[in-house]
Design a protein around this motif. Structure first.
Motif, PDB file in Angstrom:
ATOM      1  N   PRO A   1      -3.729   4.275  -1.939  1.00 40.41           N
ATOM      2  CA  PRO A   1      -2.566   4.180  -2.818  1.00 40.41           C
ATOM      3  C   PRO A   1      -2.347   5.441  -3.649  1.00 40.41           C
ATOM      4  O   PRO A   1      -1.209   5.881  -3.817  1.00 40.41           O
ATOM      5  CB  PRO A   1      -2.871   2.987  -3.716  1.00 40.41           C
ATOM      6  CG  PRO A   1      -4.110   2.374  -3.242  1.00 40.41           C
ATOM      7  CD  PRO A   1      -4.677   3.196  -2.137  1.00 40.41           C
TER       8      PRO A   1
ATOM      9  N   VAL B   1      -2.341  -2.530  -7.594  1.00 44.74           N
ATOM     10  CA  VAL B   1      -2.136  -2.420  -6.149  1.00 44.74           C
ATOM     11  C   VAL B   1      -3.065  -3.345  -5.374  1.00 44.74           C
ATOM     12  O   VAL B   1      -2.726  -3.806  -4.299  1.00 44.74           O
ATOM     13  CB  VAL B   1      -2.334  -0.976  -5.636  1.00 44.74           C
ATOM     14  CG1 VAL B   1      -1.230  -0.070  -6.133  1.00 44.74           C
ATOM     15  CG2 VAL B   1      -3.674  -0.433  -6.027  1.00 44.74           C
TER      16      VAL B   1
ATOM     17  N   THR C   1       2.287   1.439  -2.070  1.00 47.01           N
ATOM     18  CA  THR C   1       1.485   0.392  -1.444  1.00 47.01           C
ATOM     19  C   THR C   1       2.383  -0.695  -0.864  1.00 47.01           C
ATOM     20  O   THR C   1       2.168  -1.158   0.257  1.00 47.01           O
ATOM     21  CB  THR C   1       0.516  -0.216  -2.469  1.00 47.01           C
ATOM     22  OG1 THR C   1      -0.163   0.824  -3.115  1.00 47.01           O
ATOM     23  CG2 THR C   1      -0.479  -1.132  -1.800  1.00 47.01           C
TER      24      THR C   1
END
Lengths: 124, 246
Positions: free
Chosen positions: A116, B179, B27
């Motif tokens: 991420p 996330v 994400t």
């Protein structure tokens, strides 16, 4: 002993997955977490019907085997995994196949596990 | 079957956490979403989300957590024109009721508090009439264990029955705070199957219903105000007469 005839063999589905995690995760810890999640969500009976088994797990990518009738339940089990020994993880199923070879080739070969932090910088 | 156009309208923006909106968006894009809504807590600074992501749309939302039911309407009016979506985090029945009775509210989430199911047939009817979507927060199935998860599942089962009966708009959400709390759409479909939701219903709750909510809130092109819209600008040069058609 004579081998089991193909007609009597149990069907299988193979779920290729990537583990997006904060840090490194050990295979043994992941197995323990999967079974604890399965036991908690489906109970021992449901978990045994799913026949979940972790096959390969390397570089945060791997394959989980399960019963073909229980792929949805298996997915749900994997989705309830939040952390492995305190390391937060996101269990992302990339695809489902009928053989290990197809699952590995189609979904895992050459795929980099998503990160991420890095990806968000690329996008900026 | 169309496998694109999934939306999660429940991503929470937590100012203290290190997770930036960019990370959440990247994400979500990777997991297969085509849009997410970032929920800002009420009374916080709502920065206009103007990130340019190629493959993902970002909507702004405000999550209202009212202490009592009478406050809801004034807070909703304050934010209605500033954000794309208004989410009310309910909990007790009076708040849930005020939320579903206000057509300016988009989403009611967190309807259930522990054992109590804060939703019933009266609220379901009101939600359907006012077009307020109720959210099935699948994140609670991920976060909770044991008895609490059992209650959450049985509440969802009951609510699903009401949603079907009264044709209430519903959403599947995972309410991620970071996330690592996000889950891919197909995982959410599998979680929804645990309380009896069919695959088709789950896909609708992730795609067409959130899409309809958003497009209902975003004025169409040329919109000026209630009842007035620009339908063409060709004759502007010839005369000074405005061509706004009422």
């Amino acid at each position: 002993m004579k081998i089991l005839p193909p007609t009597l063999r149990d069907g299988r589905r193979y779920l290729a997955f990537e583990l997006i995690a904060e840090g490194p995760v050990k295979r043994d810890d992941l197995i323990r977490e999967i079974f604890s999640a399965a036991g908690s969500l489906l109970g021992d009976v449901g978990a045994s019907e799913c026949a979940i088994r972790l096959l390969a797990f390397e570089d945060m990518k791997g394959v989980v085997r399960c019963s073909p009738e229980r792929t949805s339940n298996t997915r749900a089990v994997l989705a309830t995994i939040r952390d492995v020994r305190g390391t937060r993880v996101l269990f992302h199923v990339l695809g489902i196949s009928g053989t290990v070879r197809a699952a590995t080739k189609k979904y895992l070969a050459g795929v980099d596990v998503f990160n991420p932090v890095e990806q968000s910088h690329i996008n900026e | 079957m169309v496998e694109s156009g999934y939306y999660d309208l429940s991503v929470s923006f937590v100012p203290e956490s290190s997770n930036r909106v960019e990370e959440l968006a990247a994400t979500a894009g990777h997991l297969g979403y085509s849009g997410i809504a970032i929920n800002y807590p009420a009374n916080s600074k709502i920065s206009s989300v103007d990130f340019d992501f190629e493959d993902i749309e970002i909507f702004s939302a405000v999550a209202i957590r009212p202490k009592n039911a009478s406050k809801i309407h004034s807070i909703v009016d304050r934010y209605r024109d500033r954000v794309d979506l208004i989410t009310v985090c309910g909990g007790i029945e009076s708040i849930n009721r005020a939320a579903v009775e206000n057509p300016r509210v988009d989403i009611l989430t967190d309807m259930n508090m522990g054992r109590e199911n804060g939703f019933n047939h009266v609220l379901a009817k009101a939600a359907s009439d006012n077009n307020v979507a109720v959210a099935f927060d699948l994140g609670s199935l991920i976060r909770l264990r044991g008895g609490n998860r059992v209650h959450a599942l049985s509440n969802f089962r009951k609510n699903l029955q009401l949603v079907r009966k009264y044709d209430v708009p519903y959403l599947l959400t995972s309410s991620p705070q970071s996330v690592y709390d996000m889950r891919a759409p197909r995982e959410l479909i599998a979680l929804a199957a645990l309380f009896g939701m069919s695959r088709e219903e789950a896909i609708r709750g992730l795609s067409t219903i959130p899409e309809a909510i958003i497009s209902g809130n975003r004025p169409p092109e040329g919109y000026l105000c209630e009842g007035v819209e620009i339908i063409g600008t060709d004759i502007e040069d010839e005369c000074s007469r405005g061509d706004d058609i009422v």
